[in-house]
Design a protein around this motif. Structure first.
Motif, PDB file in Angstrom:
ATOM      1  N   VAL A   1      -0.241   6.569  10.039  1.00  0.00           N
ATOM      2  CA  VAL A   1      -0.147   6.584   8.580  1.00  0.00           C
ATOM      3  C   VAL A   1      -1.540   6.458   7.985  1.00  0.00           C
ATOM      4  O   VAL A   1      -2.473   5.961   8.623  1.00  0.00           O
ATOM      5  CB  VAL A   1       0.753   5.447   8.047  1.00  0.00           C
ATOM      6  CG1 VAL A   1       2.157   5.577   8.586  1.00  0.00           C
ATOM      7  CG2 VAL A   1       0.168   4.085   8.390  1.00  0.00           C
ATOM      8  N   VAL A   2      -1.675   6.921   6.762  1.00  0.00           N
ATOM      9  CA  VAL A   2      -2.944   6.832   6.049  1.00  0.00           C
ATOM     10  C   VAL A   2      -2.665   6.362   4.632  1.00  0.00           C
ATOM     11  O   VAL A   2      -1.686   6.779   4.002  1.00  0.00           O
ATOM     12  CB  VAL A   2      -3.670   8.196   6.037  1.00  0.00           C
ATOM     13  CG1 VAL A   2      -2.826   9.270   5.353  1.00  0.00           C
ATOM     14  CG2 VAL A   2      -5.025   8.078   5.359  1.00  0.00           C
ATOM     15  N   VAL A   3      -3.517   5.457   4.145  1.00  0.00           N
ATOM     16  CA  VAL A   3      -3.376   4.963   2.774  1.00  0.00           C
ATOM     17  C   VAL A   3      -3.788   6.068   1.817  1.00  0.00           C
ATOM     18  O   VAL A   3      -4.809   6.734   2.012  1.00  0.00           O
ATOM     19  CB  VAL A   3      -4.256   3.713   2.561  1.00  0.00           C
ATOM     20  CG1 VAL A   3      -4.171   3.249   1.107  1.00  0.00           C
ATOM     21  CG2 VAL A   3      -3.823   2.595   3.498  1.00  0.00           C
ATOM     22  N   ILE A   4      -2.979   6.281   0.787  1.00  0.00           N
ATOM     23  CA  ILE A   4      -3.277   7.311  -0.211  1.00  0.00           C
ATOM     24  C   ILE A   4      -4.574   6.955  -0.923  1.00  0.00           C
ATOM     25  O   ILE A   4      -4.830   5.796  -1.236  1.00  0.00           O
ATOM     26  CB  ILE A   4      -2.109   7.447  -1.198  1.00  0.00           C
ATOM     27  CG1 ILE A   4      -0.879   7.994  -0.458  1.00  0.00           C
ATOM     28  CG2 ILE A   4      -2.466   8.349  -2.367  1.00  0.00           C
ATOM     29  CD1 ILE A   4       0.348   8.117  -1.304  1.00  0.00           C
TER      30      ILE A   4
ATOM     31  N   ASP B   1       0.833  -1.201   0.000  1.00  0.00           N
ATOM     32  CA  ASP B   1       0.000   0.000   0.000  1.00  0.00           C
ATOM     33  C   ASP B   1       0.870   1.254   0.000  1.00  0.00           C
ATOM     34  O   ASP B   1       1.883   1.338   0.702  1.00  0.00           O
ATOM     35  CB  ASP B   1      -0.910   0.023   1.224  1.00  0.00           C
ATOM     36  CG  ASP B   1      -2.121  -0.883   1.054  1.00  0.00           C
ATOM     37  OD1 ASP B   1      -2.436  -1.221  -0.090  1.00  0.00           O
ATOM     38  OD2 ASP B   1      -2.742  -1.241   2.066  1.00  0.00           O
ATOM     39  N   LYS B   2       0.468   2.224  -0.798  1.00  0.00           N
ATOM     40  CA  LYS B   2       1.119   3.528  -0.821  1.00  0.00           C
ATOM     41  C   LYS B   2       0.519   4.354   0.314  1.00  0.00           C
ATOM     42  O   LYS B   2      -0.707   4.528   0.392  1.00  0.00           O
ATOM     43  CB  LYS B   2       0.875   4.212  -2.172  1.00  0.00           C
ATOM     44  CG  LYS B   2       1.592   5.540  -2.337  1.00  0.00           C
ATOM     45  CD  LYS B   2       3.047   5.357  -2.673  1.00  0.00           C
ATOM     46  CE  LYS B   2       3.711   6.713  -2.912  1.00  0.00           C
ATOM     47  NZ  LYS B   2       5.130   6.578  -3.247  1.00  0.00           N
ATOM     48  N   VAL B   3       1.362   4.851   1.229  1.00  0.00           N
ATOM     49  CA  VAL B   3       0.864   5.540   2.419  1.00  0.00           C
ATOM     50  C   VAL B   3       1.594   6.860   2.626  1.00  0.00           C
ATOM     51  O   VAL B   3       2.655   7.109   2.053  1.00  0.00           O
ATOM     52  CB  VAL B   3       1.026   4.658   3.686  1.00  0.00           C
ATOM     53  CG1 VAL B   3       0.195   3.394   3.576  1.00  0.00           C
ATOM     54  CG2 VAL B   3       2.493   4.307   3.912  1.00  0.00           C
TER      55      VAL B   3
ATOM     56  N   VAL C   1       5.996   3.143   0.611  1.00  0.00           N
ATOM     57  CA  VAL C   1       5.286   1.879   0.408  1.00  0.00           C
ATOM     58  C   VAL C   1       5.514   0.997   1.618  1.00  0.00           C
ATOM     59  O   VAL C   1       6.639   0.885   2.125  1.00  0.00           O
ATOM     60  CB  VAL C   1       5.813   1.166  -0.864  1.00  0.00           C
ATOM     61  CG1 VAL C   1       5.170  -0.204  -1.020  1.00  0.00           C
ATOM     62  CG2 VAL C   1       5.539   2.014  -2.089  1.00  0.00           C
ATOM     63  N   ILE C   2       4.456   0.362   2.101  1.00  0.00           N
ATOM     64  CA  ILE C   2       4.575  -0.558   3.235  1.00  0.00           C
ATOM     65  C   ILE C   2       5.313  -1.811   2.776  1.00  0.00           C
ATOM     66  O   ILE C   2       4.904  -2.468   1.816  1.00  0.00           O
ATOM     67  CB  ILE C   2       3.190  -0.933   3.796  1.00  0.00           C
ATOM     68  CG1 ILE C   2       2.519   0.298   4.403  1.00  0.00           C
ATOM     69  CG2 ILE C   2       3.311  -2.037   4.845  1.00  0.00           C
ATOM     70  CD1 ILE C   2       1.121   0.030   4.932  1.00  0.00           C
TER      71      ILE C   2
ATOM     72  N   VAL D   1       4.248  -0.725  11.377  1.00  0.00           N
ATOM     73  CA  VAL D   1       4.535  -1.042   9.981  1.00  0.00           C
ATOM     74  C   VAL D   1       5.921  -0.504   9.646  1.00  0.00           C
ATOM     75  O   VAL D   1       6.444   0.376  10.342  1.00  0.00           O
ATOM     76  CB  VAL D   1       3.496  -0.418   9.023  1.00  0.00           C
ATOM     77  CG1 VAL D   1       2.117  -0.992   9.273  1.00  0.00           C
ATOM     78  CG2 VAL D   1       3.474   1.108   9.155  1.00  0.00           C
ATOM     79  N   GLU D   2       6.510  -1.058   8.612  1.00  0.00           N
ATOM     80  CA  GLU D   2       7.781  -0.532   8.088  1.00  0.00           C
ATOM     81  C   GLU D   2       7.504   0.066   6.723  1.00  0.00           C
ATOM     82  O   GLU D   2       6.871  -0.563   5.881  1.00  0.00           O
ATOM     83  CB  GLU D   2       8.822  -1.638   7.965  1.00  0.00           C
ATOM     84  CG  GLU D   2      10.191  -1.144   7.493  1.00  0.00           C
ATOM     85  CD  GLU D   2      11.193  -2.277   7.348  1.00  0.00           C
ATOM     86  OE1 GLU D   2      11.116  -3.005   6.336  1.00  0.00           O
ATOM     87  OE2 GLU D   2      12.037  -2.427   8.243  1.00  0.00           O
ATOM     88  N   ILE D   3       7.953   1.296   6.507  1.00  0.00           N
ATOM     89  CA  ILE D   3       7.677   2.017   5.264  1.00  0.00           C
ATOM     90  C   ILE D   3       8.985   2.333   4.563  1.00  0.00           C
ATOM     91  O   ILE D   3       9.924   2.850   5.191  1.00  0.00           O
ATOM     92  CB  ILE D   3       6.922   3.337   5.551  1.00  0.00           C
ATOM     93  CG1 ILE D   3       5.628   3.051   6.318  1.00  0.00           C
ATOM     94  CG2 ILE D   3       6.628   4.090   4.267  1.00  0.00           C
ATOM     95  CD1 ILE D   3       4.964   4.301   6.861  1.00  0.00           C
ATOM     96  N   GLU D   4       9.047   2.020   3.275  1.00  0.00           N
ATOM     97  CA  GLU D   4      10.204   2.422   2.474  1.00  0.00           C
ATOM     98  C   GLU D   4       9.834   3.696   1.736  1.00  0.00           C
ATOM     99  O   GLU D   4       8.919   3.718   0.907  1.00  0.00           O
ATOM    100  CB  GLU D   4      10.598   1.338   1.482  1.00  0.00           C
ATOM    101  CG  GLU D   4      11.823   1.730   0.652  1.00  0.00           C
ATOM    102  CD  GLU D   4      12.448   0.542  -0.063  1.00  0.00           C
ATOM    103  OE1 GLU D   4      12.800   0.699  -1.244  1.00  0.00           O
ATOM    104  OE2 GLU D   4      12.569  -0.529   0.572  1.00  0.00           O
TER     105      GLU D   4
END
Length: 321
Positions: free
Chosen positions: A44-47, A5-7, A17-18, A27-30
């Motif tokens: 975080v919020v999903v785009i 998911d793009k967040v 991205v998760i 969560v881990e986000i790159e």
């Protein structure tokens, strides 16, 4: 909220991205520059759907794990193709990334192999000029990396010439893997880069025909055939620098093509005999060569060569007395 998911962070400017879901609501986000940061799900919020469409996620927001948007590169260049890239995240972890540097969509499947068993680790559709993270690999575990099989099928959106599906088996050797360092297309990052759909270049029939019949000369093949050497080494490492990316069937096909081409040239050029060095191995190549020769009428006989001459398996074909 799912991997891929793009967040966006609620209390920051970062987007990404998760790549991992952890227990405890983390969560881990790159993020865009390749760094990974931890965050709470509540932060975080999903785009939204409109932005997902912009990032090629589809109107339904399908879960395409880590597919990135189009990058402005030239898919018509000589580097166009489907690539496998190992891109370092840190000193030990490498991201395994599938790159589509072409103008077409591809249906793909990736499997890990263990003996006669296989486990699918990813599958889906990869868009033109995009890339997809498949998994992660620890460099320290290089010798234990399992073999993988890639299936690639181009998708035609209109009537156009068909392209064959590509099946590639990948099992790296250290002395070859670390020579393939370079900048990966589309993602524009340094890593270890391998092209998955270039095996057809191993034997370029059109080029061979042009060499036999150069432009401006009359086409008399019997006058222009090049006399091959007295012995031909069919060991796969002598025939292709990309043999570690080829499946067993692809390697055997290339070896048989080289065998048949040189046998035809030997017959056409009037040689008395020619020897093909195939090694001992599992005996499959020797068996195929002998099966082919047994059905051929244009030779006197064939026999196994003395090991004292070559030190390994070989077959001599007697053409004329």
């Amino acid at each position: 909220m799912n991997i891929g998911d793009k967040v966006r962070l609620l209390h920051g400017k970062e987007e990404g991205v998760i790549t991992r879901l952890s227990s405890g609501g983390q969560v881990e986000i790159e993020i865009e520059d390749g760094f990974r940061i931890p965050a709470l799900k509540s932060e975080v919020v999903v785009i939204d759907a409109a932005e997902k469409e912009y990032f090629n996620r589809g109107e339904e927001g399908e879960k395409e794990s880590y597919i990135q948007p189009v990058r402005k590169t030239d898919p018509s260049s000589k580097t166009a193709g489907i690539f496998l890239a190992y891109v370092p995240y840190n000193d030990q972890i490498h991201d395994l990334i599938l790159i589509n540097h072409t103008k077409k969509q591809y249906l793909f499947s990736v499997e890990e192999l263990s003996g006669n068993q296989a486990k699918n680790i990813d599958a889906g559709v990869i868009q033109p000029q995009s890339f997809r993270k498949i998994t992660e690999k620890m460099l320290q575990d290089f010798e234990q990396w399992p073999a993988m099989k890639f299936m690639l099928l181009p998708l035609n959106k209109k009537f156009e010439p068909q392209e064959q599906a590509t099946e590639r088996k990948v099992k790296f050797k250290a002395n070859n893997f670390f020579k393939h360092k370079g900048k990966a297309p589309v993602i524009d990052k340094e890593g270890f880069l391998f092209q998955l759909n270039d095996h057809e270049k191993a034997l370029n029939v059109k080029k061979l025909n042009e060499e036999l019949n150069p432009a401006g000369k009359e086409s008399y093949p019997h006058l222009q055939v090049k006399r091959p050497p007295a012995s031909i080494d069919l060991h796969i490492e002598k025939l292709s620098s990309e043999h570690d990316l080829m499946s067993n069937s692809e390697m055997l096909q290339l070896q048989m093509e080289v065998f048949q081409r040189n046998l035809n040239d030997a017959l056409a050029s009037g040689m008395d005999e020619i020897t093909f060095i195939h090694g001992i191995g599992n005996g499959v190549l020797r068996k195929e060569i002998h099966r082919f020769l047994s059905q051929l009428n244009g030779i006197k006989y064939f026999k196994d060569s003395q090991k004292t001459n070559f030190g390994y398996g070989a077959t001599t074909v007697k053409i004329h007395e």
